[in-house]
Design a protein around this motif. Structure first.
Motif, PDB file in Angstrom:
ATOM      1  N   ARG A 148       0.816  -1.209   0.000  1.00 37.42           N
ATOM      2  CA  ARG A 148       0.000   0.000   0.000  1.00 37.42           C
ATOM      3  C   ARG A 148       0.854   1.265   0.000  1.00 37.42           C
ATOM      4  NH1 ARG A 148      -5.347   0.918   1.091  1.00 37.42           N
ATOM      5  NH2 ARG A 148      -5.857   3.111   1.501  1.00 37.42           N
ATOM      6  N   HIS A 149       1.961   1.259   0.742  1.00 41.93           N
ATOM      7  CA  HIS A 149       2.816   2.441   0.793  1.00 41.93           C
ATOM      8  C   HIS A 149       3.411   2.739  -0.589  1.00 41.93           C
ATOM      9  CE1 HIS A 149       2.458   2.774   5.111  1.00 41.93           C
ATOM     10  NE2 HIS A 149       2.824   1.507   5.264  1.00 41.93           N
ATOM     11  N   LEU A 150       3.826   1.695  -1.293  1.00 41.01           N
ATOM     12  CA  LEU A 150       4.346   1.892  -2.646  1.00 41.01           C
ATOM     13  C   LEU A 150       3.239   2.400  -3.569  1.00 41.01           C
ATOM     14  CD1 LEU A 150       6.586   1.625  -4.766  1.00 41.01           C
ATOM     15  CD2 LEU A 150       5.865  -0.775  -5.080  1.00 41.01           C
ATOM     16  N   ASN A 151       2.057   1.826  -3.453  1.00 44.71           N
ATOM     17  CA  ASN A 151       0.940   2.267  -4.280  1.00 44.71           C
ATOM     18  C   ASN A 151       0.657   3.752  -4.077  1.00 44.71           C
ATOM     19  OD1 ASN A 151       0.627  -0.347  -5.210  1.00 44.71           O
ATOM     20  ND2 ASN A 151      -1.011  -0.839  -3.762  1.00 44.71           N
ATOM     21  N   ASP A 152       0.645   4.180  -2.817  1.00 47.09           N
ATOM     22  CA  ASP A 152       0.332   5.579  -2.532  1.00 47.09           C
ATOM     23  C   ASP A 152       1.451   6.509  -2.994  1.00 47.09           C
ATOM     24  OD1 ASP A 152      -2.082   4.831  -1.491  1.00 47.09           O
ATOM     25  OD2 ASP A 152      -1.478   4.991   0.613  1.00 47.09           O
ATOM     26  N   LEU A 153       2.689   6.083  -2.872  1.00 48.60           N
ATOM     27  CA  LEU A 153       3.807   6.908  -3.332  1.00 48.60           C
ATOM     28  C   LEU A 153       3.750   7.083  -4.845  1.00 48.60           C
ATOM     29  CD1 LEU A 153       6.471   8.399  -2.916  1.00 48.60           C
ATOM     30  CD2 LEU A 153       7.645   6.172  -3.079  1.00 48.60           C
ATOM     31  N   VAL A 154       3.613   5.977  -5.570  1.00 44.22           N
ATOM     32  CA  VAL A 154       3.540   6.042  -7.030  1.00 44.22           C
ATOM     33  C   VAL A 154       2.300   6.817  -7.456  1.00 44.22           C
ATOM     34  CG1 VAL A 154       3.277   4.677  -9.141  1.00 44.22           C
ATOM     35  CG2 VAL A 154       4.872   3.930  -7.367  1.00 44.22           C
ATOM     36  N   GLY A 155       1.177   6.585  -6.765  1.00 47.05           N
ATOM     37  CA  GLY A 155      -0.045   7.302  -7.104  1.00 47.05           C
ATOM     38  C   GLY A 155       0.105   8.798  -6.929  1.00 47.05           C
ATOM     39  N   ASN A 156       0.728   9.211  -5.826  1.00 42.28           N
ATOM     40  CA  ASN A 156       0.950  10.641  -5.612  1.00 42.28           C
ATOM     41  C   ASN A 156       1.846  11.234  -6.695  1.00 42.28           C
ATOM     42  OD1 ASN A 156      -0.346  11.925  -3.276  1.00 42.28           O
ATOM     43  ND2 ASN A 156       0.637  10.317  -2.078  1.00 42.28           N
ATOM     44  N   MET A 157       2.893  10.542  -7.077  1.00 47.32           N
ATOM     45  CA  MET A 157       3.817  11.066  -8.079  1.00 47.32           C
ATOM     46  C   MET A 157       3.170  11.106  -9.468  1.00 47.32           C
ATOM     47  SD  MET A 157       7.325   9.149  -6.822  1.00 47.32           S
ATOM     48  CE  MET A 157       8.324   9.898  -8.097  1.00 47.32           C
ATOM     49  N   ALA A 158       2.482  10.024  -9.827  1.00 48.59           N
ATOM     50  CA  ALA A 158       1.865   9.973 -11.158  1.00 48.59           C
ATOM     51  C   ALA A 158       0.768  11.019 -11.289  1.00 48.59           C
ATOM     52  CB  ALA A 158       1.307   8.574 -11.419  1.00 48.59           C
ATOM     53  N   HIS A 159      -0.074  11.137 -10.266  1.00 47.65           N
ATOM     54  CA  HIS A 159      -1.182  12.082 -10.354  1.00 47.65           C
ATOM     55  C   HIS A 159      -0.729  13.525 -10.201  1.00 47.65           C
ATOM     56  CE1 HIS A 159      -5.109   9.555  -9.822  1.00 47.65           C
ATOM     57  NE2 HIS A 159      -4.440   9.298 -10.934  1.00 47.65           N
ATOM     58  N   SER A 161       1.933  14.766 -11.280  1.00 45.92           N
ATOM     59  CA  SER A 161       2.567  15.180 -12.538  1.00 45.92           C
ATOM     60  C   SER A 161       1.541  15.724 -13.530  1.00 45.92           C
ATOM     61  CB  SER A 161       3.319  14.004 -13.164  1.00 45.92           C
ATOM     62  OG  SER A 161       2.425  13.016 -13.657  1.00 45.92           O
ATOM     63  N   ILE A 162       0.265  15.365 -13.366  1.00 44.97           N
ATOM     64  CA  ILE A 162      -0.792  15.894 -14.240  1.00 44.97           C
ATOM     65  C   ILE A 162      -1.804  16.699 -13.426  1.00 44.97           C
ATOM     66  CG2 ILE A 162      -0.562  14.166 -16.072  1.00 44.97           C
ATOM     67  CD1 ILE A 162      -2.796  12.575 -14.718  1.00 44.97           C
ATOM     68  N   LEU A 163      -1.358  17.197 -12.268  1.00 41.85           N
ATOM     69  CA  LEU A 163      -2.137  18.120 -11.435  1.00 41.85           C
ATOM     70  C   LEU A 163      -3.445  17.516 -10.935  1.00 41.85           C
ATOM     71  CD1 LEU A 163      -1.550  21.452 -13.390  1.00 41.85           C
ATOM     72  CD2 LEU A 163      -0.260  20.517 -11.454  1.00 41.85           C
ATOM     73  N   VAL A 164      -3.359  16.291 -10.455  1.00 39.21           N
ATOM     74  CA  VAL A 164      -4.502  15.623  -9.827  1.00 39.21           C
ATOM     75  C   VAL A 164      -4.129  15.291  -8.383  1.00 39.21           C
ATOM     76  CG1 VAL A 164      -6.003  13.579  -9.832  1.00 39.21           C
ATOM     77  CG2 VAL A 164      -5.316  14.640 -12.000  1.00 39.21           C
ATOM     78  N   PRO A 165      -4.916  15.709  -7.396  1.00 39.06           N
ATOM     79  CA  PRO A 165      -4.614  15.366  -5.994  1.00 39.06           C
ATOM     80  C   PRO A 165      -4.951  13.904  -5.737  1.00 39.06           C
ATOM     81  CG  PRO A 165      -6.678  16.571  -6.110  1.00 39.06           C
ATOM     82  CD  PRO A 165      -6.132  16.543  -7.505  1.00 39.06           C
ATOM     83  N   TYR A 166      -3.948  13.075  -5.616  1.00 39.48           N
ATOM     84  CA  TYR A 166      -4.146  11.624  -5.583  1.00 39.48           C
ATOM     85  C   TYR A 166      -5.117  11.180  -4.495  1.00 39.48           C
ATOM     86  CZ  TYR A 166      -3.093   6.746  -4.417  1.00 39.48           C
ATOM     87  OH  TYR A 166      -3.198   5.423  -4.107  1.00 39.48           O
ATOM     88  N   HIS A 233     -11.607  18.820  -3.483  1.00 38.31           N
ATOM     89  CA  HIS A 233     -10.712  17.676  -3.326  1.00 38.31           C
ATOM     90  C   HIS A 233      -9.385  18.071  -2.685  1.00 38.31           C
ATOM     91  CE1 HIS A 233     -13.559  15.974  -6.235  1.00 38.31           C
ATOM     92  NE2 HIS A 233     -13.071  14.773  -5.937  1.00 38.31           N
ATOM     93  N   TYR A 234      -9.104  19.352  -2.643  1.00 39.45           N
ATOM     94  CA  TYR A 234      -7.852  19.836  -2.062  1.00 39.45           C
ATOM     95  C   TYR A 234      -8.007  20.215  -0.587  1.00 39.45           C
ATOM     96  CZ  TYR A 234      -6.831  20.429  -7.042  1.00 39.45           C
ATOM     97  OH  TYR A 234      -6.669  20.218  -8.384  1.00 39.45           O
ATOM     98  N   ASP A 235      -9.232  20.275  -0.108  1.00 41.61           N
ATOM     99  CA  ASP A 235      -9.517  20.765   1.246  1.00 41.61           C
ATOM    100  C   ASP A 235      -9.654  19.595   2.215  1.00 41.61           C
ATOM    101  OD1 ASP A 235     -10.302  22.045   3.529  1.00 41.61           O
ATOM    102  OD2 ASP A 235     -12.238  22.752   2.742  1.00 41.61           O
ATOM    103  N   PRO A 236      -8.725  19.425   3.157  1.00 46.05           N
ATOM    104  CA  PRO A 236      -8.827  18.289   4.095  1.00 46.05           C
ATOM    105  C   PRO A 236     -10.008  18.398   5.038  1.00 46.05           C
ATOM    106  CG  PRO A 236      -7.073  19.775   4.753  1.00 46.05           C
ATOM    107  CD  PRO A 236      -7.537  20.251   3.405  1.00 46.05           C
ATOM    108  N   LEU A 250      -3.498  16.273   2.784  1.00 43.23           N
ATOM    109  CA  LEU A 250      -2.437  17.278   2.851  1.00 43.23           C
ATOM    110  C   LEU A 250      -1.165  16.790   2.146  1.00 43.23           C
ATOM    111  CD1 LEU A 250      -2.891  18.571   6.510  1.00 43.23           C
ATOM    112  CD2 LEU A 250      -3.430  19.790   4.382  1.00 43.23           C
ATOM    113  N   THR A 251      -0.884  15.491   2.244  1.00 43.02           N
ATOM    114  CA  THR A 251       0.278  14.938   1.556  1.00 43.02           C
ATOM    115  C   THR A 251       0.145  15.110   0.049  1.00 43.02           C
ATOM    116  OG1 THR A 251       0.682  13.312   3.305  1.00 43.02           O
ATOM    117  CG2 THR A 251       1.618  12.839   1.135  1.00 43.02           C
ATOM    118  N   SER A 252      -1.030  14.789  -0.485  1.00 48.40           N
ATOM    119  CA  SER A 252      -1.245  14.967  -1.923  1.00 48.40           C
ATOM    120  C   SER A 252      -1.185  16.432  -2.315  1.00 48.40           C
ATOM    121  CB  SER A 252      -2.599  14.365  -2.323  1.00 48.40           C
ATOM    122  OG  SER A 252      -2.595  12.963  -2.173  1.00 48.40           O
ATOM    123  N   ASP A 253      -1.680  17.318  -1.456  1.00 46.47           N
ATOM    124  CA  ASP A 253      -1.573  18.754  -1.729  1.00 46.47           C
ATOM    125  C   ASP A 253      -0.113  19.178  -1.802  1.00 46.47           C
ATOM    126  OD1 ASP A 253      -4.307  18.898  -1.735  1.00 46.47           O
ATOM    127  OD2 ASP A 253      -4.491  19.863   0.232  1.00 46.47           O
TER     128      ASP A 253
END
Length: 312
Positions: A148-159, A161-166, A233-236, A250-253
């Motif tokens: 799960r940690h790898l999934n979330d890291l890759v998801g945050n980086m991939a999203h 990069s195209i301005l999507v808050p994972y 989607h940006y507001d915790p 907040l991490t995705s932000d």
């Protein structure tokens, strides 16, 4: 005595005659009840179906409100077993390939810098941006790997990069899957009620109902959610999220802000026109891809000859 006897016989006959219709009516009622019971025991007529089990109406068209002739178990059993195996190495290899293609397209087209090459680049790179979104999507479903940690890291980086808050998108996407098609509880791609449409401001009605503007809806959905819903989607602190999800949002932000910084630095180095071509136009193509594909996933045909109804 004879007269008295005759009177008694006549009275008895009339009484018997008066009872005859009652008895006849009773027998007739019992016969009708018996016929009704026999009819009730007859097996119901089999519903009209085609050779694959799709339910038909009396006129021969498909009943688009009928449940499918298969269940989730049938779908799962039809998928080969190897498709359920999460292969981290293979997933990372595909991600590396996607990133390599993105970098190669940008470098080669920027170096060539021909007027005819840029439109081709926009379409190709926008498609690759969409591929990066799909990677983040799979990470959100935890199908990229078993970690799960790898999934979330890759998801945050991939999203990012195209301005999507994972994480913000992941949570709303989870709610969407749990309430798919529900007018009130679905988070995205749900039909707006007439009262909601009537209350929409002209700009909102234009963006939702007038082609081609709905093709660019995704960034606005991320910022302000769907009609009738509040927050972002940006507001915790948005009611979309649980208190335990605040740190993830907040991490995705933070990843998003990092990407904005990278884009600002590239703009300062390469110029506005270069970044317009290299990033902004592919980003728009990516948004169009996302809206078109998800629209087709969530809407069926109104063709009465169409086999696939609501479960399309």
């Amino acid at each position: 005595m004879l007269v008295s006897k005759q009177i008694r016989l006549a009275v008895g006959a009339r009484a018997f005659g008066a009872r005859l219709p009652v008895v006849a009516k009773a027998n007739s009622g019992r016969r009708r009840m018996l016929q009704a019971n026999v009819a009730a025991m007859d097996p119901p007529a089999a519903p009209l179906t085609d050779d694959r089990g799709y339910k038909l109406l009396e006129d021969g068209s498909y009943d688009l409100s009928a449940p499918p002739p298969f269940g989730l178990a049938d779908i799962r059993n039809a998928i080969p077993a190897h498709c359920w195996v999460k292969d981290t190495a293979r997933s990372m290899a595909h991600l590396a390939l996607d990133v390599g293609i993105v970098a190669g397209l940008a470098y080669s087209t920027y170096t060539l810098n021909a007027w005819w090459a840029w439109p081709l680049y926009w379409i190709a790179q926008g498609t690759m941006f969409w591929a990066l979104f799909v990677v983040g999507h799979d990470c959100g479903h935890q199908s990229f790997s078993n970690n799960r940690h790898l999934n979330d890291l890759v998801g945050n980086m991939a999203h990012a990069s195209i301005l999507v808050p994972y994480h913000g998108w992941r949570v709303s996407h989870r709610k969407h899957h749990g309430n798919h098609g529900h007018v009130e509880n679905d988070e995205s791609w749900h039909p707006a009620t007439k009262s909601q449409i009537d209350r929409m401001d002209p700009l909102g009605r234009l963006g939702r109902l007038k082609f081609p503007w709905p093709l660019f809806a995704f960034p606005f959905y991320l910022w302000a959610r769907s009609p009738g819903k509040t927050g972002s989607h940006y507001d915790p602190n948005c009611d979309l999220f649980q208190p335990s999800e605040r740190r993830m949002v907040l991490t995705s932000d933070a990843f998003m802000l990092g990407m904005v910084g990278i884009l600002a630095a590239c703009t300062a180095k390469l110029g506005v026109l270069a970044m317009f071509n290299l990033y902004f136009m592919p980003y728009c193509i990516n948004v169009i891809w996302l809206d078109v594909v998800t629209y087709l996933h969530h809407h069926g045909s109104d063709n009465p000859a169409e086999k696939l109804p609501w479960y399309r």
